[in-house]
Design an enzyme around this catalytic site. Structure first.
Site, PDB file in Angstrom:
ATOM      1  N   TYR A 164       0.873  -1.188   0.000  1.00 50.66           N
ATOM      2  CA  TYR A 164       0.000   0.000   0.000  1.00 50.66           C
ATOM      3  C   TYR A 164       0.903   1.229   0.000  1.00 50.66           C
ATOM      4  CZ  TYR A 164      -4.048   2.733   1.689  1.00 50.66           C
ATOM      5  OH  TYR A 164      -5.052   3.654   1.839  1.00 50.66           O
ATOM      6  N   ARG A 217      -6.545  10.466 -10.703  1.00 51.10           N
ATOM      7  CA  ARG A 217      -5.829  11.180  -9.617  1.00 51.10           C
ATOM      8  C   ARG A 217      -5.287  10.107  -8.677  1.00 51.10           C
ATOM      9  NH1 ARG A 217      -5.754  10.341  -4.811  1.00 51.10           N
ATOM     10  NH2 ARG A 217      -7.656  11.150  -3.887  1.00 51.10           N
ATOM     11  N   LYS A 235      -5.615  -1.629  -2.369  1.00 50.95           N
ATOM     12  CA  LYS A 235      -6.746  -1.450  -1.440  1.00 50.95           C
ATOM     13  C   LYS A 235      -7.378  -2.808  -1.132  1.00 50.95           C
ATOM     14  CE  LYS A 235      -7.016   3.180  -1.184  1.00 50.95           C
ATOM     15  NZ  LYS A 235      -7.102   4.021  -0.007  1.00 50.95           N
ATOM     16  N   GLU A 306     -12.365   4.948  -6.192  1.00 51.83           N
ATOM     17  CA  GLU A 306     -11.051   5.294  -5.652  1.00 51.83           C
ATOM     18  C   GLU A 306     -10.251   6.146  -6.630  1.00 51.83           C
ATOM     19  OE1 GLU A 306     -10.027   4.099  -2.490  1.00 51.83           O
ATOM     20  OE2 GLU A 306      -8.460   5.606  -2.803  1.00 51.83           O
ATOM     21  N   ASP A 307      -9.742   7.229  -6.130  1.00 54.79           N
ATOM     22  CA  ASP A 307      -8.801   8.073  -6.876  1.00 54.79           C
ATOM     23  C   ASP A 307      -9.342   8.541  -8.228  1.00 54.79           C
ATOM     24  OD1 ASP A 307      -7.315   7.709  -4.639  1.00 54.79           O
ATOM     25  OD2 ASP A 307      -5.548   6.890  -5.628  1.00 54.79           O
ATOM     26  N   ASP A 329     -14.000   6.365  -1.357  1.00 53.85           N
ATOM     27  CA  ASP A 329     -13.039   6.260  -0.266  1.00 53.85           C
ATOM     28  C   ASP A 329     -12.337   7.591   0.013  1.00 53.85           C
ATOM     29  OD1 ASP A 329     -11.351   4.922   1.547  1.00 53.85           O
ATOM     30  OD2 ASP A 329      -9.828   4.694   0.003  1.00 53.85           O
ATOM     31  N   ASP A 330     -11.993   8.307  -1.050  1.00 55.04           N
ATOM     32  CA  ASP A 330     -11.223   9.547  -0.861  1.00 55.04           C
ATOM     33  C   ASP A 330     -12.063  10.624  -0.209  1.00 55.04           C
ATOM     34  OD1 ASP A 330      -8.742   8.708  -2.241  1.00 55.04           O
ATOM     35  OD2 ASP A 330     -10.183   8.394  -3.850  1.00 55.04           O
ATOM     36  N   ASN A 478      -0.607  11.805   0.199  1.00 52.94           N
ATOM     37  CA  ASN A 478       0.170  10.615  -0.147  1.00 52.94           C
ATOM     38  C   ASN A 478       0.723  10.743  -1.551  1.00 52.94           C
ATOM     39  OD1 ASN A 478      -0.510   9.175   2.259  1.00 52.94           O
ATOM     40  ND2 ASN A 478      -2.542   8.817   1.401  1.00 52.94           N
ATOM     41  N   ASN A 522      -4.721   7.621   7.771  1.00 52.96           N
ATOM     42  CA  ASN A 522      -4.987   7.066   6.436  1.00 52.96           C
ATOM     43  C   ASN A 522      -6.324   6.348   6.432  1.00 52.96           C
ATOM     44  OD1 ASN A 522      -4.873   5.020   4.155  1.00 52.96           O
ATOM     45  ND2 ASN A 522      -2.995   6.180   3.816  1.00 52.96           N
TER      46      ASN A 522
HETATM   47  N1  LIG Z   1      -4.463  10.149   4.091  1.00 48.78           N
HETATM   48  C1  LIG Z   1      -5.487   9.676   3.414  1.00 48.78           C
HETATM   49  O1  LIG Z   1      -6.191   8.743   3.861  1.00 48.78           O
HETATM   50  C2  LIG Z   1      -5.826  10.260   2.100  1.00 48.78           C
HETATM   51  C3  LIG Z   1      -5.008  11.142   1.466  1.00 48.78           C
HETATM   52  N2  LIG Z   1      -5.350  11.662   0.249  1.00 48.78           N
HETATM   53  C4  LIG Z   1      -4.388  12.518  -0.389  1.00 48.78           C
HETATM   54  O2  LIG Z   1      -4.907  13.827  -0.494  1.00 48.78           O
HETATM   55  C5  LIG Z   1      -4.322  14.462  -1.609  1.00 48.78           C
HETATM   56  C6  LIG Z   1      -5.402  15.193  -2.367  1.00 48.78           C
HETATM   57  O3  LIG Z   1      -6.374  14.280  -2.827  1.00 48.78           O
HETATM   58  P1  LIG Z   1      -7.728  14.815  -3.501  1.00 48.78           P
HETATM   59  O4  LIG Z   1      -8.435  15.731  -2.601  1.00 48.78           O
HETATM   60  O5  LIG Z   1      -8.471  13.666  -3.995  1.00 48.78           O
HETATM   61  O6  LIG Z   1      -7.123  15.659  -4.734  1.00 48.78           O
HETATM   62  P2  LIG Z   1      -7.849  16.737  -5.575  1.00 48.78           P
HETATM   63  O7  LIG Z   1      -7.089  16.866  -6.826  1.00 48.78           O
HETATM   64  O8  LIG Z   1      -9.300  16.477  -5.616  1.00 48.78           O
HETATM   65  O9  LIG Z   1      -7.637  18.101  -4.726  1.00 48.78           O
HETATM   66  C7  LIG Z   1      -6.417  18.730  -4.523  1.00 48.78           C
HETATM   67  C8  LIG Z   1      -6.661  20.092  -3.923  1.00 48.78           C
HETATM   68  O10 LIG Z   1      -5.409  20.650  -3.538  1.00 48.78           O
HETATM   69  C9  LIG Z   1      -5.357  21.994  -3.976  1.00 48.78           C
HETATM   70  N3  LIG Z   1      -3.974  22.414  -4.175  1.00 48.78           N
HETATM   71  C10 LIG Z   1      -3.152  22.115  -5.191  1.00 48.78           C
HETATM   72  N4  LIG Z   1      -1.978  22.748  -5.044  1.00 48.78           N
HETATM   73  C11 LIG Z   1      -2.067  23.455  -3.902  1.00 48.78           C
HETATM   74  C12 LIG Z   1      -1.187  24.316  -3.222  1.00 48.78           C
HETATM   75  N5  LIG Z   1       0.025  24.577  -3.701  1.00 48.78           N
HETATM   76  N6  LIG Z   1      -1.608  24.887  -2.080  1.00 48.78           N
HETATM   77  C13 LIG Z   1      -2.835  24.614  -1.584  1.00 48.78           C
HETATM   78  N7  LIG Z   1      -3.710  23.799  -2.185  1.00 48.78           N
HETATM   79  C14 LIG Z   1      -3.328  23.239  -3.334  1.00 48.78           C
HETATM   80  C15 LIG Z   1      -6.157  22.017  -5.245  1.00 48.78           C
HETATM   81  O11 LIG Z   1      -6.560  23.341  -5.563  1.00 48.78           O
HETATM   82  C16 LIG Z   1      -7.302  21.101  -4.868  1.00 48.78           C
HETATM   83  O12 LIG Z   1      -8.264  21.847  -4.179  1.00 48.78           O
HETATM   84  C17 LIG Z   1      -3.583  13.376  -2.385  1.00 48.78           C
HETATM   85  O13 LIG Z   1      -2.214  13.468  -2.110  1.00 48.78           O
HETATM   86  C18 LIG Z   1      -4.114  12.095  -1.810  1.00 48.78           C
HETATM   87  O14 LIG Z   1      -3.138  11.087  -1.841  1.00 48.78           O
HETATM   88  C19 LIG Z   1      -6.534  11.375  -0.356  1.00 48.78           C
HETATM   89  C20 LIG Z   1      -7.390  10.476   0.231  1.00 48.78           C
HETATM   90  C21 LIG Z   1      -7.077   9.816   1.473  1.00 48.78           C
HETATM   91  C1  LIG Z   2      -5.076   6.917   0.828  1.00 40.65           C
HETATM   92  C2  LIG Z   2      -5.777   7.307  -0.364  1.00 40.65           C
HETATM   93  O1  LIG Z   2      -6.861   6.838  -0.647  1.00 40.65           O
HETATM   94  C3  LIG Z   2      -5.188   8.303  -1.217  1.00 40.65           C
HETATM   95  O2  LIG Z   2      -4.152   8.845  -0.894  1.00 40.65           O
HETATM   96  O3  LIG Z   2      -5.782   8.588  -2.260  1.00 40.65           O
HETATM   97 MG   LIG Z   3      -7.383   7.252  -2.647  1.00 39.60          MG
END
Ligand SMILES: NC(=O)C1=CN([C@@H]2O[C@H](COP(=O)(O)OP(=O)(O)OC[C@H]3O[C@@H](n4cnc5c(N)ncnc54)[C@H](O)[C@@H]3O)[C@@H](O)[C@H]2O)C=CC1
Ligand SMILES: CC(=O)C(=O)O
Ligand SMILES: [Mg+2]
Length: 637
Positions: A164, A217, A235, A306-307, A329-330, A478, A522
């Site tokens: 993962y 994404r 996953k 997912e993603d 999930d996201d 991530n 996470n």
């Molecule tokens: N820890 C966890 O369980 C999870 C972590 N994530 C992580 O969250 C991150 C974002 O995922 P999503 O929301 O799906 O992506 P997304 O593409 O839907 O959203 C990204 C957001 O970040 C903003 N952004 C981009 N550059 C920026 C900057 N320099 N300063 C401030 N904001 C900025 C964008 O404007 C947008 O609003 C990814 O890295 C993903 O891996 C996502 C789901 C679960």
């Molecule tokens: C953990 C997860 O779902 C993500 O980073 O998109």
């Molecule tokens: Mg994800």
């Protein structure tokens, strides 16, 4: 029928002489052996030279073809063969030449995994050691899934970062290079009109969980097209290990609608369609047909999105969530995880859950994950007595253009963001994060922007430390390369006072003789258990309240001794138990909402928590060897 049969995988030398000299002997060689058997049985001479040229005709179908090394051509199967051999859906869309396949293996042969750009490896926060271990586990999974899952379950903390995040991020970036055999299903926009038939190429009649991506994404790594399939695979590895789904009853899927990643598209080893990403009505047509097809064949399955990129994640969730057991999930898994972590952090501070409504929360990243988190925390605040407007006013949301206020062009703002835009008199639209933090003095800073370059700079972290005794800082993006800061940076700039969690695992920090815990915020805490609860309970759909209940269950599993050490979440060593409790929370909420449609779940629930727990555990797959033959009564294995 031939009375005597000589079998061989070679057609030369002594075998041929023997075959010619013995009347009535059928010579079986592969492939085309049946021709010889019938010739021999008809009384004709068993030897006709041209018949030793294999006939090439294969009588197998589907995965039996792909898993037979003598006939398999992998991604080189042409369209007609894919049709006739029931391979459609079991291979990525692009047809590769043998030359391309040779090049892929040659690089491995010459340089081993080192050829996969060590700079890239390091950059993604993944070491060569991660890659080596990933290779070992991936090969094991292809050989012996029981052993694979036994090891993964019993070494979860060590191995989850391999199957993962963060290693899965590296695997996706390099999927076209490390690909050896297909896993899961592949649908593409070329398959419109065919998907209902294609789902029958999957060999399992029972599927309990499907995780699907369109690769748009992948973690914070962007559009990776069909390479994104690594994520549903990772996953679902956790569905099995963490929640106890049966490995034959989970299905990873990628939907290929093209990719805007031009470098990948023009790579001769890339296996997806060579077209820009499809959008608009046609895109929804593809996804609709896919959902209809899989839900038609496996109507009791949970379907996890997912993603998917921001533009499609919310619309797709709302399109299907009332009709199937669908969740994103996201958006939802991450939201429940973040809320659980906040409750955990408040407990570390010695505060009750009601203190949630007093927090000032600064969120960086207004995408699927960020806005899912904001909405669920706001829902939690409302539960503790705030009005909708009061809850909304406790957030400061920042995206790539800075602080989002009501002055932002509505056309450039997603609907989910608008209620949380700051309603301000002064013009702080687009304010930089550091200025927001200094002005607002948030108690909680959450990063979900997924960009390279540490967004939580030393100045921002120091500002958090100056205004909070124990600042809550979650760098949730991530993989590791996209985290907003490291655990070390968070502690260094707050004098070791931060309550810190990261999306991908990071080591605890040693400072002044103390160990400062880095928790892992996470969604792996959520999705396996949520899906398990929904599937076992036959909940028909997955509601926000079920996710809220799951979020509330998690902090109750952190023992006082761990809270005292600064742990925000329960230890992942107990992942099966955690997933079981999450499943129980989902089942219980489903019952309260009138959506618990499995009468056996209802019966277990009515007998109390222990009975329900036993019932859930009884349904969890245990990766142990079982006898595969029927033994006569009384005979021990
Ligand atoms: N820890 C966890 O369980 C999870 C972590 N994530 C992580 O969250 C991150 C974002 O995922 P999503 O929301 O799906 O992506 P997304 O593409 O839907 O959203 C990204 C957001 O970040 C903003 N952004 C981009 N550059 C920026 C900057 N320099 N300063 C401030 N904001 C900025 C964008 O404007 C947008 O609003 C990814 O890295 C993903 O891996 C996502 C789901 C679960
Ligand atoms: C953990 C997860 O779902 C993500 O980073 O998109
Ligand atoms: Mg994800």
């Amino acid at each position: 029928m031939a009375s005597r049969i000589l079998a061989s995988t070679t057609e030369s030398g002594p075998f041929l002489s023997l075959a010619r000299s013995v009347p009535g002997l059928a010579f079986l060689s592969y492939p085309g052996c049946s021709t010889f058997a019938s010739v021999a049985s008809s009384g004709l001479s068993p030897y006709k030279p041209h018949e030793f040229e294999s006939t090439n005709i294969v009588r197998k179908k589907g995965q039996d073809v792909l898993h037979d090394p003598l006939v398999n051509k992998g991604t080189a199967f042409g369209i007609a063969e894919r049709e006739r051999l029931a391979l459609r859906g079991l291979l990525p869309a692009r047809i590769l030449s043998m030359e391309a396949q040779v090049n892929r293996i040659m690089e491995d042969y010459q340089y081993g995994r080192d050829y996969i750009d060590p700079v890239n490896v390091k950059d993604e926060g993944v070491t060569k050691e991660h890659v080596r271990k990933w290779n070992v586990l991936q090969q094991l999974q292809d050989r012996n899934e029981t052993l694979f899952y036994n090891m993964l379950l019993n070494n979860f903390v060590d191995m989850a970062p391999i199957v993962y995040t963060p290693t899965v991020g590296w695997a996706c970036l390099n999927y076209h290079k490390v690909y050896r055999r297909p896993r899961g299903m592949y649908f593409s926009s070329e398959d419109i009109g065919e998907m209902n038939a294609m789902v029958w190429h999957w060999p399992e009649n029972e599927v309990d969980a499907i995780v699907v991506t369109d690769g748009s994404r992948i973690l914070g790594l962007g559009d990776l097209g069909v390479n994104g399939l690594g994520i549903p695979i990772g996953k679902l590895d956790l569905y099995v290990a963490a929640a106890g789904f049966h490995p034959t009853r989970v299905l990873p899927v990628v939907i290929d609608v093209g990719t805007d990643n031009e470098a990948l598209r023009s790579d001769p080893l890339y296996m997806g369609l060579n077209q820009p990403r499809m959008t608009g009505a046609r895109y929804y047509e593809v996804i609709d047909e896919f959902v209809r097809a899989v839900m038609g064949r496996w109507p009791r399955s949970v379907l996890q999105f997912e993603d998917f990129n921001m533009a499609n994640a919310h619309p797709l969730l709302h399109r299907y969530r009332d009709h199937h057991m669908v969740f994103n999930d996201d958006i939802q898994g991450t939201a429940a995880t973040a809320l659980a972590g906040l409750y955990g952090a408040l407990a570390v501070q010695g505060k009750p859950v009601t203190a949630l409504k007093e927090q000032r929360i600064c969120v960086v990243g207004a995408g699927s994950a960020g806005m899912g988190v904001v909405q669920m925390i706001a829902q939690g605040m409302r539960k503790h007595g705030l009005s909708e407007e009061e809850a909304q006013a406790r957030f400061w949301i920042n995206d790539k253009d800075g602080l989002i206020t009501s002055k932002r062009d509505p056309a450039a703002t997603m609907d989910v963001v608008k209620p949380f835009a700051r309603k301000v008199e002064e013009d702080v639209e687009g304010e930089r994060l550091l200025d927001v933090v200094k002005r607002v003095k948030p108690t909680v800073l959450i990063g979900l922007a997924g960009v390279r370059g540490r967004l939580f700079t030393s100045d921002i972290l120091k500002a958090m430390g100056e205004t909070n005794e124990q600042p809550i800082i979650f760098a949730m993006s991530n993989p590791t390369s996209r985290a907003e800061c490291t655990a070390e940076e968070a502690q260094k700039h707050t004098d070791g006072r931060a309550i810190f969690a990261s999306g991908s695992p990071m080591a605890d920090v040693e400072m002044n003789g103390r160990t400062l815990i880095c928790s892992q915020a996470n969604n792996l805490y959520m999705f396996p258990g949520v899906a398990l609860g929904a599937r076992l309970g036959a909940t028909h759909h997955i509601s926000d309240n079920m996710l809220m209940a799951a979020a509330e269950a998690i902090p109750t599993l952190v023992p006082k001794s761990d809270l005292d050490r600064g742990c925000v979440y329960p230890s992942l060593h107990r992942i099966r138990h955690i997933s079981c409790r999450v499943a129980m929370a989902v089942i219980t909420m489903a019952y309260e909402e009138g959506h618990l449609h499995n009468p056996r779940a209802v019966a277990a629930l009515k007998q109390g928590d222990d009975a329900l727990e036993d019932w859930v555990v009884d349904h969890q797959y245990v990766p142990e060897y079982r006898t595969l033959i029927e033994l006569p009564q009384g005979v021990m294995e």
